[in-house]
Write an enzyme that holds these catalytic residues in place. Structure first.
Site, PDB file in Angstrom:
ATOM      1  N   ASN A 234       3.142 -38.750  64.727  1.00 18.03           N
ATOM      2  CA  ASN A 234       2.817 -37.419  64.187  1.00 18.03           C
ATOM      3  C   ASN A 234       1.388 -37.332  63.635  1.00 18.03           C
ATOM      4  O   ASN A 234       0.846 -36.237  63.479  1.00 18.03           O
ATOM      5  CB  ASN A 234       3.804 -37.000  63.091  1.00 18.03           C
ATOM      6  CG  ASN A 234       5.177 -36.616  63.600  1.00 18.03           C
ATOM      7  OD1 ASN A 234       6.181 -36.730  62.897  1.00 18.03           O
ATOM      8  ND2 ASN A 234       5.249 -36.142  64.837  1.00 18.03           N
TER       9      ASN A 234
ATOM     10  N   ASP B 196      14.483 -31.969  63.820  1.00 19.02           N
ATOM     11  CA  ASP B 196      13.598 -31.506  64.887  1.00 19.02           C
ATOM     12  C   ASP B 196      13.751 -29.991  65.088  1.00 19.02           C
ATOM     13  O   ASP B 196      14.839 -29.446  64.872  1.00 19.02           O
ATOM     14  CB  ASP B 196      13.938 -32.250  66.189  1.00 19.02           C
ATOM     15  CG  ASP B 196      12.830 -32.128  67.215  1.00 19.02           C
ATOM     16  OD1 ASP B 196      11.743 -31.626  66.876  1.00 19.02           O
ATOM     17  OD2 ASP B 196      13.057 -32.531  68.374  1.00 19.02           O
TER      18      ASP B 196
END
Ligand code: FPP
Length: 250
Positions: free
Chosen positions: A69, A21
Site C-alpha cells: 500500500n 477491502d
C-alpha cells in the site's frame, strides 16, 4: 432468525482475521473520493471490534495497511496515515469501554514517527485490557514477516554453540503473531477471493469466507453471518470426514 441467535457460543472461533477491502469502490459509488471510503471504514472497524468482543472472540486481526500500500498515490497514503493516528487516539474510549487491548504487527519502524509514537502509546495504555486483543496489521506483508523471521533465526543460531532444531513451533515463535492462536476464520470483503500477502503461514488451516459487502457497509450482523457459516463447516486438518466424526464421539 437473526444470525446472532444462530451462533453456537461454545463453538466460537478464538481468532478472526479480516481483510477490509472495498473502501475505494464504496466511495466511488457515492461519487466521492477514495479517502471518504477509508473514513467511513472506521465505523465498520468499530462495529467489527465491538461485535467480536461482545461475543467472546479473543483475537481480532485487521489488515489495515500492507507493505504494498506504500505504492499508492502519496495523497492517499498521507490521508490513511493521518486517519490511523486520529482513529487510534479517538477510539481509546471505545477500547476502554469494551476492555480491548490494542496490538500491532508489521514493519512498524517504517511508519511515520507520529503514527509510531501514538500507536505505541495506545498499545501501552490498553495493555491491561483483557477481553479481546485487537491487532492492526500495519505496513505488514506475510512475505516480509517470513523473511524477518528467517533473519531472527539466522541471528540467533549464529550466537549459539548448540544449534536449535528448527521445527514448525520454533518458526512460529519468530513470527509477529507469536503468542496468538492461528485464525480459525478469515473474512474478506468486497468480493475479491485472494489472500493478498496476509498471514500466509497462520492461515494454513483457516476457513475462508468471502462476502460481496464492501468494507464500509460491513455491519455486526455481517460478522455474525460469517461466524454462522464457519460453524457449519467441517474442519478436517488433512484427516478424513470419518476420522473427524470418530474423534468427536471419543
Ligand atoms: C482497502 O480498500 C482498505 C485499506 C487499504 C485501508 C483500510 C483502512 C480503514 C478501514 C480505515 C480505518 C482503519 C483503522 C484500523 C483505523 P481499498 O482502498 O483497496 O478499496 P478498493 O479495492 O475498493 O479500491
Amino acid at each position: 432468525m437473526s444470525f446472532k441467535k444462530q451462533i453456537i457460543t461454545d463453538k466460537l472461533p478464538q481468532h478472526i482475521a479480516i481483510i477490509m477491502d472495498g473502501n475505494g469502490r464504496w466511495a466511488a459509488k457515492q461519487g466521492k473520493d477514495r479517502v471518504f471510503g477509508h473514513q467511513y471504514g472506521v465505523g465498520a472497524v468499530r462495529n467489527a471490534a465491538e461485535a467480536a468482543a461482545e461475543l467472546g472472540v479473543k483475537y481480532l486481526t485487521l489488515y489495515a495497511f500492507s507493505t504494498e500500500n506504500w505504492n499508492r498515490p502519496q495523497i492517499e497514503v498521507d490521508a490513511l496515515m493521518h486517519l490511523f493516528v486520529e482513529t487510534i487516539e479517538q477510539e481509546f474510549e471505545t477500547l476502554k469501554k469494551n476492555n480491548i487491548r490494542l496490538h500491532a504487527i508489521g514493519d512498524l519502524a517504517s511508519l511515520p514517527a507520529e503514527n509510531y509514537t501514538k500507536l505505541m502509546d495506545t498499545i501501552k495504555k490498553t495493555s491491561e485490557f483483557d477481553r479481546m486483543t485487537l491487532t492492526l496489521a500495519m505496513s505488514y506483508s506475510s512475505r516480509w514477516e517470513i523473511v524477518d523471521a528467517v533473519k531472527k533465526i539466522v541471528n540467533e543460531q549464529g550466537r549459539q554453540n548448540n544449534k536449535i532444531e528448527i521445527t514448525e513451533k520454533y518458526f512460529s515463535q519468530k513470527l509477529s503473531t507469536v503468542g496468538m492462536p492461528d485464525p480459525e476464520l478469515l473474512i474478506r470483503t468486497s468480493g475479491e477471493s485472494r489472500l493478498s500477502n496476509f498471514l500466509l503461514w497462520q492461515l494454513a488451516y483457516s476457513e475462508l469466507y468471502f462476502t460481496q459487502k464492501l468494507w464500509p457497509e460491513f455491519e455486526k450482523e455481517d460478522l455474525y453471518e460469517a461466524i454462522v457459516d464457519y460453524q457449519k463447516r467441517e474442519r478436517r486438518f488433512g484427516l478424513t470426514s470419518q476420522q473427524i466424526k470418530r474423534k468427536k464421539k471419543e
